[in-house]
Design a protein around this motif. Structure first.
Motif, PDB file in Angstrom:
ATOM      1  N   ALA A  30       0.831  -1.203   0.000  1.00 44.68           N
ATOM      2  CA  ALA A  30       0.000   0.000   0.000  1.00 44.68           C
ATOM      3  C   ALA A  30       0.869   1.258   0.000  1.00 44.68           C
ATOM      4  O   ALA A  30       0.575   2.232  -0.705  1.00 44.68           O
ATOM      5  N   ALA A  31       1.961   1.235   0.776  1.00 45.72           N
ATOM      6  CA  ALA A  31       2.853   2.400   0.833  1.00 45.72           C
ATOM      7  C   ALA A  31       3.538   2.634  -0.505  1.00 45.72           C
ATOM      8  O   ALA A  31       3.627   3.773  -0.985  1.00 45.72           O
ATOM      9  N   SER A  32       4.010   1.554  -1.140  1.00 42.21           N
ATOM     10  CA  SER A  32       4.693   1.699  -2.423  1.00 42.21           C
ATOM     11  C   SER A  32       3.738   2.197  -3.505  1.00 42.21           C
ATOM     12  O   SER A  32       4.115   3.006  -4.357  1.00 42.21           O
ATOM     13  N   LEU A 111      -6.666 -14.139   1.243  1.00 48.23           N
ATOM     14  CA  LEU A 111      -7.972 -13.813   0.676  1.00 48.23           C
ATOM     15  C   LEU A 111      -8.516 -12.509   1.253  1.00 48.23           C
ATOM     16  O   LEU A 111      -9.094 -11.693   0.528  1.00 48.23           O
ATOM     17  N   LEU A 112      -8.317 -12.300   2.558  1.00 54.71           N
ATOM     18  CA  LEU A 112      -8.809 -11.067   3.183  1.00 54.71           C
ATOM     19  C   LEU A 112      -8.108  -9.850   2.595  1.00 54.71           C
ATOM     20  O   LEU A 112      -8.756  -8.835   2.289  1.00 54.71           O
ATOM     21  N   TYR A 117      -8.477  -5.187  -0.997  1.00 52.07           N
ATOM     22  CA  TYR A 117      -7.905  -4.452  -2.127  1.00 52.07           C
ATOM     23  C   TYR A 117      -8.929  -4.312  -3.248  1.00 52.07           C
ATOM     24  O   TYR A 117      -9.037  -3.254  -3.883  1.00 52.07           O
ATOM     25  N   TRP A 118      -9.684  -5.374  -3.511  1.00 50.40           N
ATOM     26  CA  TRP A 118     -10.701  -5.344  -4.570  1.00 50.40           C
ATOM     27  C   TRP A 118     -11.799  -4.334  -4.230  1.00 50.40           C
ATOM     28  O   TRP A 118     -12.261  -3.577  -5.091  1.00 50.40           O
ATOM     29  N   VAL A 119     -12.229  -4.327  -2.967  1.00 59.55           N
ATOM     30  CA  VAL A 119     -13.287  -3.409  -2.549  1.00 59.55           C
ATOM     31  C   VAL A 119     -12.829  -1.963  -2.700  1.00 59.55           C
ATOM     32  O   VAL A 119     -13.606  -1.084  -3.098  1.00 59.55           O
ATOM     33  N   THR A 120     -11.561  -1.712  -2.394  1.00 58.69           N
ATOM     34  CA  THR A 120     -11.040  -0.348  -2.489  1.00 58.69           C
ATOM     35  C   THR A 120     -10.635   0.032  -3.905  1.00 58.69           C
ATOM     36  O   THR A 120     -10.306   1.192  -4.157  1.00 58.69           O
ATOM     37  N   HIS A 121     -10.634  -0.946  -4.813  1.00 61.00           N
ATOM     38  CA  HIS A 121     -10.317  -0.685  -6.222  1.00 61.00           C
ATOM     39  C   HIS A 121     -11.392  -1.349  -7.098  1.00 61.00           C
ATOM     40  O   HIS A 121     -11.152  -2.381  -7.734  1.00 61.00           O
TER      41      HIS A 121
END
Length: 214
Positions: A30-32, A111-112, A117-121
């Protein structure tokens, strides 16, 4: 077997150091990504969200190796493996109880992390998301079964962890070189998962025979 399973879970939840590897990869990724977006703009990330989701799942896969390493090499290091084998519990039940306590952690965390990541993208297509999830499951099965074999053959948790974490390098190379073909459809991910299941079954039963014969 259920008693062994509960005992292993108590040991895992009692020691916070086992949770550290599951937190580090998502934070670093996430930081990168945030640095790349802020420095170069959103254009560089266009079309890369599916790749990042796949990469995140594969990065989480080897993080279960400390658990596998402690499960058998840790018992040997603490000089408790022989006592464990002398217990009234059958060796096969001991083995499966330990294994069932290990597998859920890399699976659930991989999976979590991917689902978050999918929900936020939301721009990631369903096909790419499913392919990424299948890729993460394949990576978890292969790394966990390999870590299990290593744990039964080395004498310390540190050695088991260091050896299995070397899998991160080939995993990153595979994701880097093959992510476009992997995310272009579901055929490659499904075949990869099927092969991973077969290899992990073979490796697991080989490990079980090794444990029973100790």
């Amino acid at each position: 077997m259920l008693h062994v399973f509960k005992h292993e879970l108590r040991l895992i939840f009692r020691d916070p150091k086992f949770w550290i590897p599951f937190v580090i990869p998502p934070v670093i990724l996430a930081a990168s990504q945030g640095i790349a977006v802020s420095r170069y703009g959103g254009q560089i990330m266009e079309g890369m969200e599916g790749y990042m989701m796949l990469l995140l799942g594969c990065l989480m896969a080897p993080m279960g190796s400390p658990l596998a390493g402690d499960s058998f090499a840790g018992e040997r290091e603490r000089n408790s493996l022989e006592l464990l084998q002398l217990s009234p519990i059958a060796p096969m039940r001991l083995f499966w109880g330990k294994l069932l306590a290990i597998v859920p952690f890399p699976v659930v965390f991989a999976l979590l992390a991917q689902v978050i990541y999918w929900v936020t993208h939301p721009e990631i297509s369903t096909m790419s998301a499913v392919a990424s999830v299948l890729g993460a499951l394949s990576a978890v099965l292969l790394t966990t079964s390999f870590a299990l074999i290593v744990s039964l053959r080395v004498r310390t948790v540190r050695a088991a962890t260091h050896i299995t974490l070397f899998l991160i390098v080939p995993l990153l190379l595979l994701v880097q070189l093959g992510h476009e073909a992997f995310l272009s459809g579901l055929f490659v991910p499904v075949v990869t998962l099927a092969v991973s299941v077969l290899l992990s079954i073979v490796a697991t039963f080989a490990s079980m025979r090794k444990f029973v014969s100790l």
